[in-house]
Write a protein that holds these residues in place. Structure first.
Motif, PDB file in Angstrom:
ATOM      1  N   UNK A   6      42.543   9.133 -16.840  1.00 25.06           N
ATOM      2  CA  UNK A   6      41.193   8.662 -16.536  1.00 25.06           C
ATOM      3  C   UNK A   6      41.238   7.527 -15.504  1.00 25.06           C
ATOM      4  N   UNK A   7      42.179   6.607 -15.664  1.00 22.30           N
ATOM      5  CA  UNK A   7      42.320   5.491 -14.728  1.00 22.30           C
ATOM      6  C   UNK A   7      42.728   5.984 -13.339  1.00 22.30           C
ATOM      7  N   UNK A   8      43.612   6.973 -13.294  1.00 25.80           N
ATOM      8  CA  UNK A   8      44.042   7.531 -12.014  1.00 25.80           C
ATOM      9  C   UNK A   8      42.883   8.224 -11.305  1.00 25.80           C
ATOM     10  N   UNK A   9      42.065   8.957 -12.051  1.00 29.09           N
ATOM     11  CA  UNK A   9      40.901   9.623 -11.452  1.00 29.09           C
ATOM     12  C   UNK A   9      39.898   8.604 -10.919  1.00 29.09           C
ATOM     13  N   UNK A  10      39.676   7.542 -11.671  1.00 27.01           N
ATOM     14  CA  UNK A  10      38.749   6.497 -11.237  1.00 27.01           C
ATOM     15  C   UNK A  10      39.263   5.802  -9.977  1.00 27.01           C
ATOM     16  N   UNK A  11      40.562   5.564  -9.912  1.00 28.04           N
ATOM     17  CA  UNK A  11      41.158   4.960  -8.716  1.00 28.04           C
ATOM     18  C   UNK A  11      41.028   5.885  -7.510  1.00 28.04           C
ATOM     19  N   UNK A  12      41.245   7.175  -7.729  1.00 23.47           N
ATOM     20  CA  UNK A  12      41.088   8.151  -6.643  1.00 23.47           C
ATOM     21  C   UNK A  12      39.640   8.222  -6.179  1.00 23.47           C
ATOM     22  N   UNK A  13      38.699   8.179  -7.126  1.00 29.92           N
ATOM     23  CA  UNK A  13      37.270   8.199  -6.794  1.00 29.92           C
ATOM     24  C   UNK A  13      36.898   6.986  -5.942  1.00 29.92           C
ATOM     25  N   UNK A  14      37.382   5.809  -6.317  1.00 28.77           N
ATOM     26  CA  UNK A  14      37.096   4.591  -5.547  1.00 28.77           C
ATOM     27  C   UNK A  14      37.705   4.665  -4.159  1.00 28.77           C
ATOM     28  N   UNK A  15      38.903   5.227  -4.046  1.00 29.10           N
ATOM     29  CA  UNK A  15      39.552   5.357  -2.738  1.00 29.10           C
ATOM     30  C   UNK A  15      38.741   6.264  -1.821  1.00 29.10           C
ATOM     31  N   UNK A  77      29.308  19.078   6.316  1.00 26.07           N
ATOM     32  CA  UNK A  77      29.543  18.910   4.890  1.00 26.07           C
ATOM     33  C   UNK A  77      29.285  17.455   4.524  1.00 26.07           C
ATOM     34  N   UNK A  78      28.584  17.254   3.404  1.00 24.81           N
ATOM     35  CA  UNK A  78      28.282  15.919   2.902  1.00 24.81           C
ATOM     36  C   UNK A  78      29.173  15.623   1.710  1.00 24.81           C
ATOM     37  N   UNK A  79      29.844  14.489   1.750  1.00 30.01           N
ATOM     38  CA  UNK A  79      30.677  14.022   0.650  1.00 30.01           C
ATOM     39  C   UNK A  79      29.952  12.851  -0.011  1.00 30.01           C
ATOM     40  N   UNK A  80      29.834  12.892  -1.347  1.00 30.02           N
ATOM     41  CA  UNK A  80      29.211  11.807  -2.082  1.00 30.02           C
ATOM     42  C   UNK A  80      29.686  11.823  -3.526  1.00 30.02           C
ATOM     43  N   UNK A  81      29.253  10.833  -4.286  1.00 30.17           N
ATOM     44  CA  UNK A  81      29.681  10.683  -5.671  1.00 30.17           C
ATOM     45  C   UNK A  81      29.313  11.916  -6.491  1.00 30.17           C
ATOM     46  N   UNK A  82      30.175  12.293  -7.431  1.00 27.75           N
ATOM     47  CA  UNK A  82      29.855  13.439  -8.289  1.00 27.75           C
ATOM     48  C   UNK A  82      28.730  13.132  -9.282  1.00 27.75           C
ATOM     49  N   UNK A  83      28.355  11.864  -9.397  1.00 26.50           N
ATOM     50  CA  UNK A  83      27.305  11.455 -10.326  1.00 26.50           C
ATOM     51  C   UNK A  83      25.901  11.690  -9.783  1.00 26.50           C
ATOM     52  N   UNK A 113      36.164  15.744  -9.851  1.00 27.07           N
ATOM     53  CA  UNK A 113      36.191  14.491 -10.604  1.00 27.07           C
ATOM     54  C   UNK A 113      35.929  13.279  -9.708  1.00 27.07           C
ATOM     55  N   UNK A 114      36.368  13.362  -8.470  1.00 26.27           N
ATOM     56  CA  UNK A 114      36.330  12.211  -7.565  1.00 26.27           C
ATOM     57  C   UNK A 114      35.155  12.210  -6.591  1.00 26.27           C
ATOM     58  N   UNK A 115      34.579  13.363  -6.321  1.00 26.66           N
ATOM     59  CA  UNK A 115      33.507  13.473  -5.332  1.00 26.66           C
ATOM     60  C   UNK A 115      32.847  14.842  -5.453  1.00 26.66           C
ATOM     61  N   UNK A 116      31.793  15.032  -4.671  1.00 26.17           N
ATOM     62  CA  UNK A 116      31.231  16.370  -4.528  1.00 26.17           C
ATOM     63  C   UNK A 116      31.038  16.652  -3.043  1.00 26.17           C
ATOM     64  N   UNK A 117      31.033  17.931  -2.708  1.00 23.34           N
ATOM     65  CA  UNK A 117      30.860  18.380  -1.332  1.00 23.34           C
ATOM     66  C   UNK A 117      29.670  19.325  -1.282  1.00 23.34           C
ATOM     67  N   UNK A 118      28.755  19.028  -0.358  1.00 23.69           N
ATOM     68  CA  UNK A 118      27.567  19.861  -0.197  1.00 23.69           C
ATOM     69  C   UNK A 118      27.520  20.329   1.252  1.00 23.69           C
TER      70      UNK A 118
END
Length: 127
Positions: A6-15, A77-83, A113-118
């Motif tokens: 979980x910590x590794x995924x969160x770090x990757x998401x922030x990066x 392509x748009x990259x943004x938070x998966x939330x 887990x780290x982003x979404x692509x549209x």
């Protein structure tokens, strides 16, 4: 072990989010009923603002055998938070590198887990 994943995924998401250099505004075209006249009209309603994002462009050159001309198309392509949840058909206004453009999409986003692509298309008009 689960906590370290979980910590590794969160770090990757922030990066990944540190690479976002654009801002998006999401607008929906909604039916709105006038309380006085009882008539229903459509209005553009901003549903999300100041969303950090990144646009990515890919140019595709195609030529058929025997033809002298080449067709060029661009994929955006748009990259943004998966939330973030954006309804299909929404207008997505993105400002990046000092340029503001209106886009829309009708497909399903690829959510990780780290982003979404549209995948986006230039916005022409409300359908």
């Amino acid at each position: 072990m689960v906590e370290s994943i979980r910590a590794a995924r969160e770090a990757a998401k922030k990066a990944i989010e540190n690479t976002y250099d654009g801002i998006a505004v999401v607008t929906e075209h909604r039916k709105v009923k006038d309380k006085r006249s009882k008539l229903t009209n459509y209005e553009d309603i901003i549903v999300l603002e100041d969303i950090p994002c990144k646009l990515s462009f890919k140019t595709i050159h195609t030529a058929n055998q025997g033809e002298s001309s080449v067709s060029v198309s661009q994929t955006t392509k748009l990259f943004l938070s998966p939330d973030i949840v954006i309804k299909a058909g929404s207008k997505i206004t993105v400002t990046q590198s000092g340029v503001t453009m209106d886009y829309t999409y009708s497909g399903v986003p690829a959510v990780y887990d780290t982003h979404q692509e549209i995948e986006l298309q230039l916005f022409e008009r409300w359908t």
